[in-house]
Design a protein around this motif. Structure first.
Motif, PDB file in Angstrom:
ATOM      1  N   GLU A  27     -10.889   0.116  -6.164  1.00 24.46           N
ATOM      2  CA  GLU A  27     -10.474   1.030  -5.369  1.00 24.46           C
ATOM      3  C   GLU A  27     -11.202   2.660  -5.506  1.00 24.46           C
ATOM      4  O   GLU A  27     -11.065   3.193  -4.600  1.00 24.46           O
ATOM      5  CB  GLU A  27      -9.051   1.347  -5.315  1.00 24.46           C
ATOM      6  CG  GLU A  27      -8.491   2.278  -4.395  1.00 24.46           C
ATOM      7  CD  GLU A  27      -7.045   3.020  -4.691  1.00 24.46           C
ATOM      8  OE1 GLU A  27      -6.485   2.250  -5.512  1.00 24.46           O
ATOM      9  OE2 GLU A  27      -6.747   4.038  -4.249  1.00 24.46           O
TER      10      GLU A  27
ATOM     11  N   HIS B 267       0.034   0.903  -8.549  1.00 24.42           N
ATOM     12  CA  HIS B 267      -0.623   1.867  -7.737  1.00 24.42           C
ATOM     13  C   HIS B 267      -2.068   2.540  -8.150  1.00 24.42           C
ATOM     14  O   HIS B 267      -2.814   3.147  -7.580  1.00 24.42           O
ATOM     15  CB  HIS B 267       0.084   3.042  -7.049  1.00 24.42           C
ATOM     16  CG  HIS B 267       1.150   2.375  -6.330  1.00 24.42           C
ATOM     17  ND1 HIS B 267       0.881   1.564  -5.080  1.00 24.42           N
ATOM     18  CD2 HIS B 267       2.421   2.298  -6.197  1.00 24.42           C
ATOM     19  CE1 HIS B 267       2.157   1.185  -4.420  1.00 24.42           C
ATOM     20  NE2 HIS B 267       3.099   1.750  -5.031  1.00 24.42           N
TER      21      HIS B 267
ATOM     22  N   LYS C 286      -2.173   7.850  -8.508  1.00 23.07           N
ATOM     23  CA  LYS C 286      -3.443   7.133  -8.644  1.00 23.07           C
ATOM     24  C   LYS C 286      -3.901   7.217  -9.817  1.00 23.07           C
ATOM     25  O   LYS C 286      -4.605   6.519 -10.515  1.00 23.07           O
ATOM     26  CB  LYS C 286      -4.226   7.536  -7.472  1.00 23.07           C
ATOM     27  CG  LYS C 286      -3.736   7.265  -6.126  1.00 23.07           C
ATOM     28  CD  LYS C 286      -5.146   6.989  -5.155  1.00 23.07           C
ATOM     29  CE  LYS C 286      -4.592   6.532  -3.858  1.00 23.07           C
ATOM     30  NZ  LYS C 286      -3.803   5.452  -3.847  1.00 23.07           N
TER      31      LYS C 286
ATOM     32  N   CYS D 273      -5.055   3.900  -9.851  1.00 25.51           N
ATOM     33  CA  CYS D 273      -6.674   3.754  -9.454  1.00 25.51           C
ATOM     34  C   CYS D 273      -7.523   4.037 -10.721  1.00 25.51           C
ATOM     35  O   CYS D 273      -8.391   3.316 -10.907  1.00 25.51           O
ATOM     36  CB  CYS D 273      -6.944   4.628  -8.363  1.00 25.51           C
ATOM     37  SG  CYS D 273      -8.777   4.876  -8.076  1.00 25.51           S
TER      38      CYS D 273
ATOM     39  N   LEU E 244      -7.677  12.898  -7.103  1.00 27.66           N
ATOM     40  CA  LEU E 244      -6.758  11.834  -7.392  1.00 27.66           C
ATOM     41  C   LEU E 244      -5.560  12.216  -7.895  1.00 27.66           C
ATOM     42  O   LEU E 244      -4.533  11.283  -8.007  1.00 27.66           O
ATOM     43  CB  LEU E 244      -7.191  10.787  -8.179  1.00 27.66           C
ATOM     44  CG  LEU E 244      -8.558   9.905  -8.003  1.00 27.66           C
ATOM     45  CD1 LEU E 244      -8.894   9.132  -9.196  1.00 27.66           C
ATOM     46  CD2 LEU E 244      -8.699   9.303  -6.577  1.00 27.66           C
TER      47      LEU E 244
END
Ligand SMILES: *[C@@H]1O[C@H](CO)[C@@H](O)[C@H](O)[C@H]1NC(C)=O
Ligand SMILES: *[C@@H]1O[C@H](CO)[C@@H](O)[C@H](O)[C@H]1NC(C)=O
Ligand SMILES: *[C@@H]1O[C@H](CO)[C@@H](O)[C@H](O)[C@H]1NC(C)=O
Ligand SMILES: *[C@@H]1O[C@H](CO)[C@@H](O)[C@H](O)[C@H]1NC(C)=O
Length: 421
Positions: free
Chosen positions: A190, A135, A235, A137, A230
């Motif tokens: 992303e 997951h 993330k 980022c 974030l």
């Protein structure tokens, strides 16, 4: 496929690097014999699948830049391009502006590295770490600083089991954590969704007719605008390095980075370190000498000295903890300590050029901050390394101590604690 982006900033950001940045964009300043960003590029080249390096900044593409880029492309067999911002767009704004170039070819993820970072760049380790967290980022490189030093950096709180970043504050007013952001990141594409959200918000919030704020609507900073957003959502993660790390902010910190990169050569490029030998100068500790330099066999160099191209070093000289830039001439029996001698400068015989070291290591409590501030609050010149700009001439038999000499000066006598304009 992977890419890397090096954020090189622009001329305004190099002011603390004066007078050396007057002559050369700071990212091209040589540390341990090679331009600052070449150390980034060499680290990128070792990462499997890394196909392209993009430099983002707002320098005018000078001849020095073009020469560097074409030489680096050939030497490293990798695509390297310069993307020029129309104004300073901030660390995330520049990425957003060039998002199509970054995403072309569908990279799995991309590095973003601040140019003023000095590190051994554990990039492959960061890729492995990032891939293990599906997951993620962003994986941010972090390091442990002392409590006192941490306040000067971005500080983060992690989940010690998963290394997820739970909380992030840039330069907090009070203690948050001793884990700091190192300015090296690995992003999944992303991230552009998150930057787009902030971009849209800025367009609404700021009036469009505000000419004073030219470009400021488009300015987005990773540290203030993106990372806090974030956190706590699986993330943002921190990859903590145990290895050396520092920032190259002022000219003084270049001397410090010089010694770190010379030490790294033992592992990465032993061929770059000067060796002892018959009829050779005496070498102490780590020293880099450009093959075209002419060093007398009775000179004593080191530790932590870099000698550039076409430098001449005379008999009986002593040089320690210093950088001697291309074309300089150090005449007989002179002594250079904690100093940077500018391109094509001359230091006369029996002369002493000496500075006071500054240490930007965030792991050392009460390390001199090396903020690059020239003057203390009471208006006195802070002790610093001595810096001679380009084409400076120092006569024989004088002492230049803790001073900064601007380019093209011909000094008449000794100086102490002065800026010579
Ligand atoms: C030279 O640099 C090394 C680190 O690479 C350091 O340990 C050493 O103290 C430096 N030498 C001097 C004389 O400061
Ligand atoms: C060193 O000097 C030679 C001969 O003058 C010149 O061709 C070369 O370009 C110089 N090298 C650098 C890096 O300045
Ligand atoms: C140093 O001087 C030589 C000629 O004397 C010149 O060609 C060269 O460009 C100068 N180098 C720098 C870095 O100023
Ligand atoms: C070097 O500085 C001197 C003044 O000390 C000046 O006369 C000369 O033109 C300068 N040379 C270059 C190549 O800039």
């Amino acid at each position: 496929m992977l890419k890397a982006i090096i954020l090189i900033g622009g001329p305004l950001k190099g002011t603390r690097f004066r007078p050396l940045s007057l002559d050369l964009p700071k990212p091209l300043f040589p540390v341990a014999g090679f331009p600052i960003i070449q150390h980034h590029i060499e680290a990128c080249q070792k990462v499997e699948g890394l196909k392209e390096i993009l430099l983002i900044g707002f320098y005018q593409p000078s001849d020095a830049f073009k020469t560097f880029l074409s030489r680096a492309q050939q030497e490293f067999h990798i695509s390297i391009r310069y993307l020029q911002e129309y104004t300073s767009l901030g660390t995330a704004g520049g990425l957003y502006h060039f998002r199509d170039v970054i995403q072309s070819g569908n990279p799995e993820c991309f590095f973003v590295m601040n140019a003023d970072v000095c590190s051994d760049f554990p990039l492959t380790e960061m890729v492995d770490f990032h891939r293990q967290r599906s997951h993620a980022c962003c994986t941010m490189m972090g390091t442990e600083a002392s409590r006192e030093q941490a306040l000067n950096y971005g500080c983060l709180v992690e989940n010690t089991d998963t290394h997820e970043v739970l909380h992030y504050v840039e330069k907090p007013g009070t203690f948050v954590s001793s884990i700091i952001n190192c300015g090296v990141y690995l992003f999944s594409p992303e991230v552009f969704k998150h930057i787009a959200t902030v971009f849209a918000r800025h367009q609404e919030d700021l009036p469009s007719d505000d000419s004073f704020a030219l470009g400021s609507k488009d300015s987005i900073r990773l540290e203030q605008d993106i990372f806090p957003m974030l956190t706590g959502d699986s993330k943002l993660y921190v990859y903590k390095t145990q290895n050396f790390w520092s920032q190259i902010k002022s000219a003084g910190s270049a001397i410090y980075a010089n010694r770190l990169y010379l030490a790294l050569y033992h592992k990465t490029h032993p061929d770059r370190l000067a060796a002892h030998g018959e009829g050779m100068p005496s070498i102490k500790g780590d020293v880099y000498i450009h093959p075209s330099a002419n060093v007398d066999s009775t000179a004593v160099l080191g530790p932590n000295v870099t000698v550039g191209a076409n430098v001449t070093i005379g008999p009986g000289t002593r040089i320690r903890e210093s950088i001697i830039l291309d074309g300089a001439s150090i005449q007989d029996h002179s002594c250079i300590l904690h100093s940077i001698v500018g391109w094509n400068s001359t230091v006369g015989a029996w002369t002493r050029v000496e500075g006071t070291p500054s240490d930007p290591n965030p792991n050392i409590p009460f390390a001199k901050l090396d903020s690059g501030e020239l003057f203390s609050e009471d208006g006195r010149l802070n002790p610093s390394i001595t810096i001679l700009g380009r084409n400076v001439t120092i006569p024989a038999e004088v002492i230049v101590l803790n001073s900064i000499v601007l380019p093209h000066k011909d000094l008449p006598h000794s100086y102490k604690n002065q800026i010579i304009l």
